[in-house]
Enzyme design. Sequence first.
Site, PDB file in Angstrom:
ATOM      1  N   CYS A 113      32.798  48.915  70.465  1.00 47.66           N
ATOM      2  CA  CYS A 113      33.537  47.760  69.954  1.00 47.66           C
ATOM      3  C   CYS A 113      33.513  47.681  68.429  1.00 47.66           C
ATOM      4  CB  CYS A 113      32.916  46.473  70.476  1.00 47.66           C
ATOM      5  SG  CYS A 113      32.705  46.435  72.239  1.00 47.66           S
ATOM      6  N   ARG A 171      35.956  54.798  66.871  1.00 43.29           N
ATOM      7  CA  ARG A 171      34.732  54.472  67.618  1.00 43.29           C
ATOM      8  C   ARG A 171      34.969  54.408  69.124  1.00 43.29           C
ATOM      9  NH1 ARG A 171      31.094  51.208  64.137  1.00 43.29           N
ATOM     10  NH2 ARG A 171      30.475  50.057  65.977  1.00 43.29           N
ATOM     11  N   TRP A 195      35.352  47.788  73.917  1.00 44.00           N
ATOM     12  CA  TRP A 195      35.041  48.881  74.832  1.00 44.00           C
ATOM     13  C   TRP A 195      34.364  48.212  76.023  1.00 44.00           C
ATOM     14  CZ3 TRP A 195      30.522  51.492  76.620  1.00 44.00           C
ATOM     15  CH2 TRP A 195      30.763  52.765  77.146  1.00 44.00           C
ATOM     16  N   ASN A 246      30.196  42.179  69.544  1.00 45.39           N
ATOM     17  CA  ASN A 246      29.780  43.548  69.892  1.00 45.39           C
ATOM     18  C   ASN A 246      28.393  43.442  70.507  1.00 45.39           C
ATOM     19  OD1 ASN A 246      32.039  44.440  68.629  1.00 45.39           O
ATOM     20  ND2 ASN A 246      30.997  45.524  66.979  1.00 45.39           N
ATOM     21  N   GLY A 247      28.146  44.217  71.553  1.00 49.93           N
ATOM     22  CA  GLY A 247      26.811  44.198  72.152  1.00 49.93           C
ATOM     23  C   GLY A 247      26.854  43.678  73.584  1.00 49.93           C
ATOM     24  N   GLU A 294      25.488  72.199  74.755  1.00 57.27           N
ATOM     25  CA  GLU A 294      26.415  71.545  73.837  1.00 57.27           C
ATOM     26  C   GLU A 294      27.850  72.020  74.114  1.00 57.27           C
ATOM     27  OE1 GLU A 294      26.430  69.069  72.083  1.00 57.27           O
ATOM     28  OE2 GLU A 294      28.037  69.349  70.634  1.00 57.27           O
ATOM     29  N   LYS A 312      30.898  69.528  75.198  1.00 57.87           N
ATOM     30  CA  LYS A 312      32.174  69.453  74.481  1.00 57.87           C
ATOM     31  C   LYS A 312      33.334  69.635  75.442  1.00 57.87           C
ATOM     32  CE  LYS A 312      31.189  67.984  71.583  1.00 57.87           C
ATOM     33  NZ  LYS A 312      29.965  67.702  70.907  1.00 57.87           N
ATOM     34  N   GLU A 325      33.764  66.605  77.773  1.00 61.69           N
ATOM     35  CA  GLU A 325      34.188  65.401  77.052  1.00 61.69           C
ATOM     36  C   GLU A 325      35.676  65.368  76.771  1.00 61.69           C
ATOM     37  OE1 GLU A 325      31.419  63.647  73.671  1.00 61.69           O
ATOM     38  OE2 GLU A 325      31.533  65.811  73.562  1.00 61.69           O
ATOM     39  N   HIS A 351      18.320  80.869  90.929  1.00 62.20           N
ATOM     40  CA  HIS A 351      17.553  79.815  91.594  1.00 62.20           C
ATOM     41  C   HIS A 351      18.465  78.704  92.101  1.00 62.20           C
ATOM     42  CE1 HIS A 351      13.896  81.796  90.407  1.00 62.20           C
ATOM     43  NE2 HIS A 351      14.355  81.854  89.169  1.00 62.20           N
ATOM     44  N   LYS A 364      32.684  56.397  69.902  1.00 60.80           N
ATOM     45  CA  LYS A 364      32.072  57.198  68.841  1.00 60.80           C
ATOM     46  C   LYS A 364      30.636  56.775  68.577  1.00 60.80           C
ATOM     47  CE  LYS A 364      31.879  60.300  65.724  1.00 60.80           C
ATOM     48  NZ  LYS A 364      31.641  61.642  66.271  1.00 60.80           N
TER      49      LYS A 364
HETATM   50  C1  F6R Z   1      29.147  64.024  71.996  1.00 60.28           C
HETATM   51  C2  F6R Z   1      28.683  62.920  71.185  1.00 60.28           C
HETATM   52  C3  F6R Z   1      27.624  62.040  71.745  1.00 60.28           C
HETATM   53  C4  F6R Z   1      26.667  61.592  70.625  1.00 60.28           C
HETATM   54  C5  F6R Z   1      25.670  60.560  71.172  1.00 60.28           C
HETATM   55  C6  F6R Z   1      24.654  60.168  70.129  1.00 60.28           C
HETATM   56  O1  F6R Z   1      30.149  64.756  71.370  1.00 60.28           O
HETATM   57  O2  F6R Z   1      29.155  62.702  70.106  1.00 60.28           O
HETATM   58  O3  F6R Z   1      26.931  62.662  72.778  1.00 60.28           O
HETATM   59  O4  F6R Z   1      26.001  62.713  70.137  1.00 60.28           O
HETATM   60  O5  F6R Z   1      26.369  59.426  71.607  1.00 60.28           O
HETATM   61  O6  F6R Z   1      25.264  59.633  69.007  1.00 60.28           O
HETATM   62  P1  F6R Z   1      24.531  59.587  67.612  1.00 60.28           P
HETATM   63  O7  F6R Z   1      24.336  60.982  67.151  1.00 60.28           O
HETATM   64  O8  F6R Z   1      25.448  58.798  66.726  1.00 60.28           O
HETATM   65  O9  F6R Z   1      23.217  58.892  67.841  1.00 60.28           O
END
Ligand code: F6R
Length: 610
Positions: free
Chosen positions: A2, A27, A75, A99-100, A483, A487, A490, A506, A605
Amino acid sequence: MCGIVGAVAERNITAILLEGLKRLEYRGYDSAGVAIFTNGGTLERTRRPGKVSELEQALENEPLAGRLGIAHTRWATHGAPCERNAHPHFAGDLAVVHNGIIENHETLRAQLKDLGYVFTSDTDTEVIAHLLEHKLKELGDLTVALKATVKELHGAYGLAVISAQQPDRLVAARSGSPLVIGLGMGENFLASDQLALRQVTDRFVYLEEGDIAEIRRESVQIWDVDGQAVERESVQYRDGAEAADKGEFRHYMLKEIHEQPAVVQRTLEGRLSQNQVLVQAFGPQAAELFAKVRNVQIVACGTSYHAGMVARYWLEELAGIPCQVEVASEFRYRKVVVQADTLFVTISQSGETADTLAALRNAKELGYLASLAICNVGISSLVRESDLTLLTQAGREIGVASTKAFTTQLVGLLLLTLSLGQVRGTLASGVEATLVEELRRLPSRLGEALAMDSTVEKIAELFAEKNHTLFLGRGAQFPVAMEGALKLKEISYIHAEAYPAGELKHGPLALVDNDMPVVTVAPNNELLEKLKSNLQEVRARGGELIVFADEQAGMTNGEGTHVVQMPHIHDILSPILYTIPLQLLSYYVAVLKGTDVDQPRNLAKSVTVE
Ligand code: F6R
């Protein structure tokens, strides 16, 4: 997650609020709304599910003009992303954005219903609006009523409120969700992130935990958690707003992938001497504290957690320091046994991730030696609350899927490993000088990996029709595989799983058939031969292999095996280099699938709620 924007001015502020919301779009959100105290003397709002552009269109069709207003991107947490649940929420002649998460919303809702208040949404936020309405009736002053209201809220909030009864001010409260006041000349603003306000000011005051603020055109007053009036320092940014456009690139994510040589370079700047890492890059007390460190505990979420997992290999192999890594959402609720002299390290792009922040706050009670934040935002809560900091210099990352933040975190973690090893005298002779040299060369090696862009684009075609993929890696490449899988899932929504290659037989081998591509990264190290055997196991079951392999690894294309040759690199730095083709791969697969690359569905974000 948010976003909040607010303004009190002498001019019409609708366009300022909309521009602020657009700047917060990165975000992640699923509805947007604005409430304005109009020039006609009434409080009006417009809300829309979907994008800010839809809200903008609605406001073009039916304009709202005024000098006091609040706006929000939501959000969804409590209640579906529809107009009824979008903020601002109204109660009496009040409008609230939040927010929250309010944890005691059910109890409060029941009490307020008993008092006759009628709810029109499923949100926890509407509870705040009615509670505030109730307090305002009792107390008569908006600021006083807000102070009384927050005393009854459990959970996390960044709040902005306006009232038609007292249209001379905007009031705000912060607890667990960041808020910043933007200072203007005869006008003032509020937002959850200063980026939202860079078009109107470069002077900011950050609210601290528990602060309440009363923001008028000509003045700002702040009270701390104990109700004491406080002065908070203002900061001024002179660096100019960072380019928030995509330049020649089709998406922010691709732009950010290509920025990696430059931002890695920036992250190294001023932190290396001729052949050593400058330990003071971590802060003036770093050398003294690092000398005492006997263990490291790393806590982070998502991509940042993967960076921590790579660091564990480095810390144990190079600096001989035992290291544990855990996701913050687990760590914060677990009974943890703290080993003596353990450095507590958090990693976060945003520095506002709720779980990581909560883990840090818990850690402070648990007797760790000290806390260190590796973070991309210098003015974040995580940085403010940690003893030591290393700022990554990735610049603003707009694509929701993290790319350049990850590689700069890895650079920061390697600097940490070398610093700890240096101070404690545990590095093998010559290792630090060699790796410093390799780090200096890293930006140009990343450039070479990026030059493979069109090769990877072609490989992506193999995935367009697939529903599942497997990523394999061994050693420090296992977190790189994780990772890569994160990606891909996502942004392309293809199911992707990562395994250490040695685990294949396994269990996961049962999944392998010619419909499940298997991606792996193969630097030329002592695990290469073992990895090759694992890949044979895949081929023998008809699995199609995509291998990013060191040019000296002796791997070539064959039936069902697609090998992309990677420039040779020192093994320690290979996790950073091999991340690049996996980022490109997920990007091009997503483009082929036509998904929203920069704002993938359901994701935000900055995850500022639990
Ligand atoms: C994936 C991604 C998330 C963040 C996670 C932590 O592409 O961006 O998995 O890595 O939400 O966010 P930060 O690094 O801001 O604590």
